[in-house]
Design a protein around this motif. Structure first.
Motif, short mmCIF file in Angstrom:
data_model
loop_
_atom_site.label_atom_id
_atom_site.label_comp_id
_atom_site.label_asym_id
_atom_site.label_seq_id
_atom_site.Cartn_x
_atom_site.Cartn_y
_atom_site.Cartn_z
N GLY A 1 12.97 25.36 -10.37
CA GLY A 1 11.64 25.87 -10.70
C GLY A 1 10.49 25.20 -10.00
O GLY A 1 9.35 25.27 -10.47
N ILE A 2 10.71 24.56 -8.85
CA ILE A 2 9.64 23.84 -8.16
C ILE A 2 8.78 24.81 -7.35
O ILE A 2 9.30 25.58 -6.55
N ALA A 3 7.48 24.78 -7.59
CA ALA A 3 6.54 25.65 -6.87
C ALA A 3 5.42 24.78 -6.29
O ALA A 3 4.47 24.44 -6.98
N ILE A 4 5.54 24.42 -5.03
CA ILE A 4 4.59 23.52 -4.37
C ILE A 4 3.32 24.29 -4.01
O ILE A 4 3.38 25.42 -3.53
N LYS A 5 2.17 23.68 -4.23
CA LYS A 5 0.90 24.35 -3.97
C LYS A 5 0.67 24.53 -2.46
O LYS A 5 1.12 23.72 -1.64
N ALA A 6 -0.09 25.58 -2.14
CA ALA A 6 -0.35 25.91 -0.74
C ALA A 6 -1.08 24.78 -0.02
O ALA A 6 -0.85 24.53 1.17
N GLU A 7 -1.96 24.07 -0.74
CA GLU A 7 -2.73 22.99 -0.10
C GLU A 7 -1.83 21.92 0.49
O GLU A 7 -2.09 21.38 1.58
N ALA A 8 -0.74 21.60 -0.21
CA ALA A 8 0.19 20.58 0.28
C ALA A 8 0.92 21.07 1.52
O ALA A 8 1.14 20.31 2.47
N HIS A 9 1.29 22.35 1.52
CA HIS A 9 1.95 22.92 2.70
C HIS A 9 1.01 22.90 3.90
O HIS A 9 1.41 22.54 5.01
N LYS B 1 1.53 20.98 7.60
CA LYS B 1 1.48 21.74 8.85
C LYS B 1 0.40 21.19 9.78
O LYS B 1 0.62 21.04 10.99
N ASP B 2 -0.77 20.87 9.22
CA ASP B 2 -1.85 20.30 10.03
C ASP B 2 -1.47 18.91 10.54
O ASP B 2 -1.77 18.56 11.69
N TYR B 3 -0.82 18.11 9.70
CA TYR B 3 -0.41 16.75 10.06
C TYR B 3 0.50 16.80 11.30
O TYR B 3 0.28 16.08 12.28
N LEU B 4 1.52 17.66 11.24
CA LEU B 4 2.47 17.74 12.34
C LEU B 4 1.83 18.39 13.57
O LEU B 4 2.10 17.97 14.71
N ASN B 5 0.98 19.37 13.34
CA ASN B 5 0.31 20.04 14.45
C ASN B 5 -0.61 19.08 15.20
O ASN B 5 -0.67 19.10 16.44
N ASN B 6 -1.31 18.22 14.47
CA ASN B 6 -2.21 17.25 15.09
C ASN B 6 -1.47 16.20 15.90
O ASN B 6 -2.05 15.56 16.78
N LEU B 7 -0.19 16.02 15.60
CA LEU B 7 0.64 15.10 16.38
C LEU B 7 1.26 15.78 17.59
O LEU B 7 1.96 15.14 18.38
N GLY B 8 1.01 17.08 17.73
CA GLY B 8 1.54 17.82 18.87
C GLY B 8 3.00 18.18 18.73
O GLY B 8 3.69 18.42 19.73
N ILE B 9 3.50 18.24 17.49
CA ILE B 9 4.91 18.58 17.27
C ILE B 9 5.12 20.07 17.51
O ILE B 9 4.41 20.91 16.94
N LYS B 10 6.08 20.41 18.35
CA LYS B 10 6.37 21.81 18.63
C LYS B 10 6.89 22.49 17.38
O LYS B 10 7.72 21.95 16.66
N LYS B 11 6.41 23.70 17.12
CA LYS B 11 6.74 24.40 15.88
C LYS B 11 8.21 24.81 15.82
O LYS B 11 8.75 25.04 14.73
N ASP B 12 8.88 24.94 16.97
CA ASP B 12 10.27 25.39 16.96
C ASP B 12 11.26 24.23 16.88
O ASP B 12 12.48 24.45 16.83
N LEU B 13 10.76 23.00 16.83
CA LEU B 13 11.68 21.85 16.72
C LEU B 13 12.21 21.72 15.30
O LEU B 13 11.46 21.85 14.33
N PRO B 14 13.52 21.44 15.15
CA PRO B 14 14.04 21.14 13.81
C PRO B 14 13.39 19.86 13.28
O PRO B 14 13.18 18.90 14.03
N ILE B 15 13.05 19.87 12.00
CA ILE B 15 12.46 18.69 11.37
C ILE B 15 13.55 17.96 10.59
O ILE B 15 14.18 18.54 9.70
N VAL B 16 13.77 16.71 10.96
CA VAL B 16 14.77 15.88 10.30
C VAL B 16 14.07 14.68 9.68
O VAL B 16 13.29 13.99 10.34
N ILE B 17 14.33 14.44 8.40
CA ILE B 17 13.72 13.32 7.68
C ILE B 17 14.77 12.26 7.42
O ILE B 17 15.87 12.56 6.96
N VAL B 18 14.42 11.01 7.71
CA VAL B 18 15.25 9.87 7.30
C VAL B 18 14.44 9.07 6.30
O VAL B 18 13.32 8.64 6.58
N HIS B 19 14.99 8.89 5.11
CA HIS B 19 14.34 8.12 4.04
C HIS B 19 15.22 6.90 3.79
O HIS B 19 16.19 6.97 3.02
N PRO B 20 14.93 5.76 4.42
CA PRO B 20 15.86 4.63 4.41
C PRO B 20 15.90 3.81 3.13
O PRO B 20 16.87 3.10 2.87
N GLY B 21 14.85 3.86 2.31
CA GLY B 21 14.82 3.04 1.10
C GLY B 21 15.42 3.75 -0.10
O GLY B 21 15.73 4.94 -0.05
#
Length: 342
Positions: free
Chosen positions: A154-162, A166-186
């Motif tokens: 039942g998780i419904a994330i607000k549009a503002e967070a999305h 998107k802006d964060y990654l776009n400002n870093l110049g991340i290509k939109k077609d690249l797969p996004i992989v997250i590593v959370h080491p802790g």
């Protein structure tokens, strides 16, 4: 039995614990669509409950310096609810709920203070024979709610967070077609982690791939995450995201790699692929704490140890026996499958 009208679910521990309690709201809603469901959680897990579309209200446990403020909490919940379900019991919570005038109080029958509950479930969770999510749903049988055929977080994330992500990654110049992989080491010490050197080896290999590689962690884990930045192309987001923003990042990602920790449960709840590292300790096992998903790959020590416990695991460094070559092959296989589906 009269249908419950105002139901409180109590889960005042950590992120992963709260995620695995969220399907209770959907299950109750299916059986009693006219009931009002509230969650009592801690401040830092509040977004998980408040963003659940089946939860009417998320209440925050009032605390000061990590200690529960008993009378303030009593005032907050007294004479409001007719039913309470306690997934994570403590004596103070059990007493609080007893004094709050809640008629039906559901909890474990195996604590010395279980007399404060008037409907009890007799299951030991510590042996790791059943998943935590299923233990939570078992409590609902005492109000006539069976385990649903479909598990819905039942998780419904607000549009503002999305938009923020998107802006964060776009400002870093991340290509939109690249797969996004997250590593959370802790992991906050909830289990035995993959050793730092092994995680670093994995990150070093992933950094050479055509992916957007994000490292995430809390403020307290920032130093650990900083040590993972072995390439200028790695996106270090440690300590920079709120919980809701982290959830938005995970929802936009393709794969999350982590130890036994909250974000791996968020990823599974959002239908994302996961790779997880788990010890063979029964109370920390993937049988009980693994991602509740058919899109997860779990790695455990290759050592054939029996009756494993935390002291033994740390002493002989069991987790170091996990082969990073095998993890890397799983990563490649997952990305290949995702690419074929798109």
């Amino acid at each position: 039995m009269n249908p419950p009208k105002n139901i409180l679910v109590v889960r005042t521990d950590r992120i992963g614990d709260v995620v695995l309690a969220l399907p209770m709201a959907h299950a109750i809603n299916q059986k009693y669509p006219n009931s009002q469901i509230s969650f009592l959680v801690r401040q830092y897990t509040f977004p998980l409950a408040s963003l659940n579309k089946y939860v009417k209200e998320a209440l925050v446990l009032k605390e000061k310096n990590g200690r529960m403020l008993f009378w303030q909490n009593l005032k907050q919940i007294k004479n409001i609810f007719d039913t309470v379900i306690v997934s994570y019991p403590t004596f103070k919570l059990a007493l609080l709920l007893f004094l709050a005038g809640i008629k039906v109080r559901i909890g474990t029958g195996y604590r010395w203070y279980s007399f404060l509950f008037n409907k009890k479930v007799y299951e030991h969770r510590k042996y790791g024979t059943k998943h935590e999510l299923e233990h939570n749903l078992e409590l609902l049988k005492l109000i006539g709610v069976e385990k649903p055929t479909d598990i819905n977080f039942g998780i419904a994330i607000k549009a503002e967070a999305h938009f923020f992500i998107k802006d964060y990654l776009n400002n870093l110049g991340i290509k939109k077609d690249l797969p996004i992989v997250i590593v959370h080491p802790g992991s906050g010490g909830s289990a035995i982690d993959l050793p730092f050197e092994k995680m670093l080896e994995l990150v070093t290999r992933l950094a050479k791939e055509e992916i957007a590689l994000c490292i995430t962690g809390t403020n307290e884990e920032k130093e650990l995450c900083d040590r993972m930045i072995v390439s200028p192309g790695i996106i270090n987001m440690a300590g920079k995201l709120s919980l809701e923003q982290l959830m938005a990042l995970i929802s936009q990602s393709d794969l999350l790699i982590a130890n036994s920790t909250g974000p791996i449960h968020i990823a599974a709840a959002l239908g994302k692929s996961t790779i997880g590292f788990y010890p063979k300790i029964a109370s920390c096992s993937p049988t009980r704490w693994g991602p509740y998903s058919n899109k997860s790959v779990i790695f455990q020590p290759s050592l054939d140890c029996s009756n494993c416990n935390r002291e033994q695991c740390e002493k002989i460094n069991c987790m170091s026996s996990i082969c990073i070559d095998d993890v890397y092959l799983s990563f490649k296989d997952i990305l290949h499958k995702i690419g074929a589906e798109q």
